[in-house]
Design an enzyme around this catalytic site. Structure first.
Site, short mmCIF file in Angstrom:
data_model
loop_
_atom_site.label_atom_id
_atom_site.label_comp_id
_atom_site.label_asym_id
_atom_site.label_seq_id
_atom_site.Cartn_x
_atom_site.Cartn_y
_atom_site.Cartn_z
NE ARG A 304 -20.09 13.78 -26.20
CZ ARG A 304 -20.25 15.06 -25.87
NH1 ARG A 304 -21.39 15.47 -25.35
NH2 ARG A 304 -19.28 15.93 -26.05
NE ARG A 336 -28.84 15.84 -34.85
CZ ARG A 336 -29.71 16.36 -35.71
NH1 ARG A 336 -30.21 15.60 -36.66
NH2 ARG A 336 -30.06 17.63 -35.62
CD GLU A 706 -23.66 15.75 -30.69
OE1 GLU A 706 -23.21 14.62 -30.87
OE2 GLU A 706 -23.07 16.63 -30.04
#
Length: 749
Positions: A304, A336, A706
């Protein structure tokens, strides 16, 4: 709609793991963990502890009947270490006693001798030594090297982000007890029921069907209970399996902090190239992720980071590389943002460095390079519904950016010992699990014959208001009042194979599954109503608990409809399923369409620094955020506010400190600082961007868990700007958190 948990929370009636009534005969477990970060276990003697008052049994790795592993992505982490320890805090033994106090006392009677081995705490050092948790990965777009050769301006630099302690109000924990036929029920404080169920089952050599996991709610998770909760549940499961008695294992705060992983710290080397018109032509970054001693979720987190390495900027030539580095720290884990914030901080640092060197306002360089509709990300997805410039321009107008600049300059000119700083932070965050398989959810909905409704999903309530949203979805689908509906605890026997409540995807996935189940039931009920009214089912609608045909009231209410359906033996239960369409990603090519959609926004942050002391205050954080068509503005606003403050904490004061021997020094609330009421911005203004929402979002309401955290990154650059206003030659590296100590050193560097 008000959060359905609000009254229970403020009156203390909400039930958490530690509120569950303790069954007669319950035993209590404590973990004996390694006092060194890396070494060979030469002697481990628990004979004195085993004879201590109240101690029932002490378990070692040899007592595990199945697989001694709790690793999810990579099976590289034992539940109980045997011959070697790889981080300080790694479990070695499980002490089970009649009371928690007896188990705690027995820990001090255990003798261990460990021959120390070299300890690595720095990811770059780990990389030099070839210590990687998994294969390195790269995203490429365009021709970076040739692009840099043609750039008018090229800058190189380094940036670093620290870890972050989850510090959920409720610590980790589990409570398990035996059922018939070797089955076990586990109450776990977890975001990921499937991983807990699978881990406990395989540890005991059982099928997943033999382990039931139940969660009512969590006292916070923030990613820390996505995978790491499985360890505590497995400890209870092991003891229950052997002793056939209930076992509870809930660590105190310092145990939790010592033994659990944090947000992954990152180091980064970057290079950025601009043309003569200050358009970013090329960007290259190499990330060194501190994964800790075992993989946990670090391989997915580094992915990510790659997805968000260019944030919200349109760059034609990109080369991003990640190395997930093995160090002798507790395995770091989800937090998060899941690697996205780290990637965003790095490119914001590169842009800020370039702007300062060119004598430009960083905000002007940011605005000039925002992505446009149809931009192709480095991972191949085409940006659709881009609201980057729209959010920026509305924030600049709504919060008077030009006037604020003038006011800040005037303040700084008039105050020699106090300086203000201003920054803007745009965001672009993808919504979906990047592992395509995980983008699925199920629900189970019952309509009882008195007209009340029960809804079960795979979503875990952890303070984000998911139960309220699921109730809203069901109520709207059925056309009934909220009070008729109960949202059940999350349970693996009612909803199996759950994806974790994470990735900001929980409402979308589970809400769509609820819609699917409710649609099945509504279609059946419309057939019944049509028969009662002698009309076509296509003309039937249900709203406000009344049945209408072509808009006319039939006189049939909800209770009568359900009674008639039951009399006709209509199935009043339905199982819903949803899998996000059109998403895919090929890791062999590092290309695809991994996200259902993206969330955009812009934050303006203003700070003031006391240049004598290095202390500072946040005057304002003002945001325009792309909520879509919010299903619940109160809940979404609260999520946005909480995320921003948590992001500010990560950037400014939350400093995770280990010494060279891998010992956690910031191991208590006396040594680890989180934002309190005096630390939050004096003004926290969040404006909802007016949009029609997104068709892939539940009811058009975009995910909000998030993305807001990334606005907190703006606090770092605002503070850095304030320091430079006092000392234009200040040496303030792009290293977070920018604590008051670092500010003070920068002011006089």
């Amino acid at each position: 709609m008000t959060n359905i948990d609000a009254q229970g929370h403020v009156t203390g009636r909400s039930l958490y793991l530690d509120d569950l009534p303790v069954l007669e005969g319950t035993l209590f477990a404590k973990i004996f963990d390694s006092p060194v970060a890396h070494g060979i276990v030469r002697r481990l003697d628990w004979s004195r502890a085993a004879e201590a008052p109240g101690v029932v049994r002490i378990f070692s790795a040899k007592d595990i009947p199945g697989e001694n592993n709790i690793g999810g992505i990579i099976h590289d982490e034992p539940l109980l270490a045997e011959e070697k320890v790889i981080f300080r805090g790694q479990p070695l033994l499980l002490v089970v006693a009649e009371t928690e106090e007896a188990a705690e006392a027995a820990l001090h009677l255990i003798d261990v001798e460990i021959d120390p081995l070299p300890v690595i705490t720095d990811p770059k050092e780990a990389f030099k030594q070839g210590q990687l948790l998994c294969s390195s990965r790269q995203f490429k777009k365009g021709d970076v090297e040739n692009a840099f050769a043609g750039c008018a301006h090229v800058f190189e630099g380094e940036a670093e982000t620290g870890g972050q302690e989850h510090l959920y109000l409720e610590t980790h924990g589990a409570y398990a007890y035996p059922l018939e036929n070797q089955n076990i029920r586990v109450y776990s404080s977890t975001q990921g029921l499937r991983h807990v169920q699978e881990t406990v089952a395989h540890l005991l050599g059982l099928g997943m069907h033999a382990v039931e996991v139940d969660v009512t709610r969590l006292g916070g998770g923030f990613g820390g209970k996505e995978d790491q909760a499985a360890m505590w549940a497995s400890m209870c499961g092991l003891a229950v399996h052997h002793l056939r008695k209930p076992v509870k294992c809930v660590p105190h705060r310092m145990e939790d902090m010592r033994m659990s992983g944090k947000r992954n710290p990152y180091k980064c080397d970057y290079r950025i190239g601009l043309d003569a018109d200050y358009k970013i032509v090329a960007y290259e970054a190499t990330y060194y992720q501190n994964g800790g001693a075992a993989a946990d979720l670090s391989p997915a987190i580094q992915e990510r980071t790659l997805f968000h390495g260019t944030n919200t900027y349109g760059i034609e030539h990109v080369h991003l590389t990640t190395h997930s580095c093995r160090t002798n720290l507790p395995p770091n884990t989800a937090f998060r943002g899941f690697g996205g914030p780290q990637g965003m901080f790095m490119i914001e640092s590169a842009i800020d460095q370039a702007a300062k060197a060119l004598g430009l306002e960083t905000a002007d360089l940011q605005r000039r390079n925002l992505m446009q509709e149809g931009y192709e990300f480095s991972y191949g997805q085409i940006a659709q519904g881009v609201a980057a410039a729209e959010c920026w321009d509305e924030a600049a107008q709504r919060f008077d950016l030009e006037d604020r600049r003038i006011q800040v300059d005037a303040f700084n000119a008039a105050h020699p010992w106090k300086k203000k700083g201003l920054s803007l932070m745009p965001i672009c965050f993808g919504i979906s699990f990047t592992n395509t398989m995980m983008n699925q959810a199920r629900s189970l909905v019952h309509i009882y014959w008195d007209g009340s409704v029960s809804v079960s999903t795979g979503a875990v309530e952890m303070g984000q208001g998911i139960n309220t949203k699921m109730l809203q979805v069901a109520a709207e689908c059925f056309g009934i009042r909220h009070g008729r509906i109960r949202v059940e605890s999350t349970n693996t026997t009612r909803v199996a194979n759950t994806s974790p409540s994470a990735a900001s995807a929980t409402a979308d996935l589970n809400g769509r599954a609820v819609e699917d189940a409710c649609r099945q039931l509504t279609d059946r009920l419309k057939e019944v109503a049509a028969a009662l009214a002698n009309v076509d089912a296509a003309s039937i609608s249900i709203r406000e608990e009344q049945v209408y045909t072509n808009g006319l009231d039939t006189g049939i209410n909800w209770n009568a409809l359900i009674a008639a359906a039951f009399q006709r033996r209509v199935n009043l239960s339905a199982k819903g399923h949803y899998s996000t369409p059109d998403i895919h990603f090929d890791k062999t090519k590092e290309k695809g369409h991994p996200f259902a959609y993206h969330v955009y926004g812009t934050a303006l942050t203003e700070v003031i620094v006391d240049c004598l002391r290095g202390t500072y205050e946040l005057d304002a954080v003002e945001v325009v955020h792309d909520f879509g068509s919010s299903i619940n503005t109160l809940i979404d606003l609260g999520q946005c506010e909480g995320g921003i403050v948590q992001g500010i904490g990560w950037m400014t004061m939350e400093e995770v400190v280990y010494n060279e021997q891998g010992k956690l020094l910031s191991n208590a609330l006396s040594t680890y600082k989180i934002p309190d009421i005096y630390s939050v911005p004096k003004v926290l203004d969040i404006h909802f961007l007016q949009t029609v929402g997104h068709p892939m979002a539940i009811k058009g309401s975009k995910a909000v868990g998030e993305p807001p955290l990334m606005y907190g990154i703006g606090a770092f650059f605002a503070l850095r700007n304030a320091v430079l206003a006092f000392n234009p030659n200040a040496q303030v590296p792009y290293v977070s958190p920018i604590t008051p100590e670092r500010v003070l050193m920068g002011l006089y560097s």
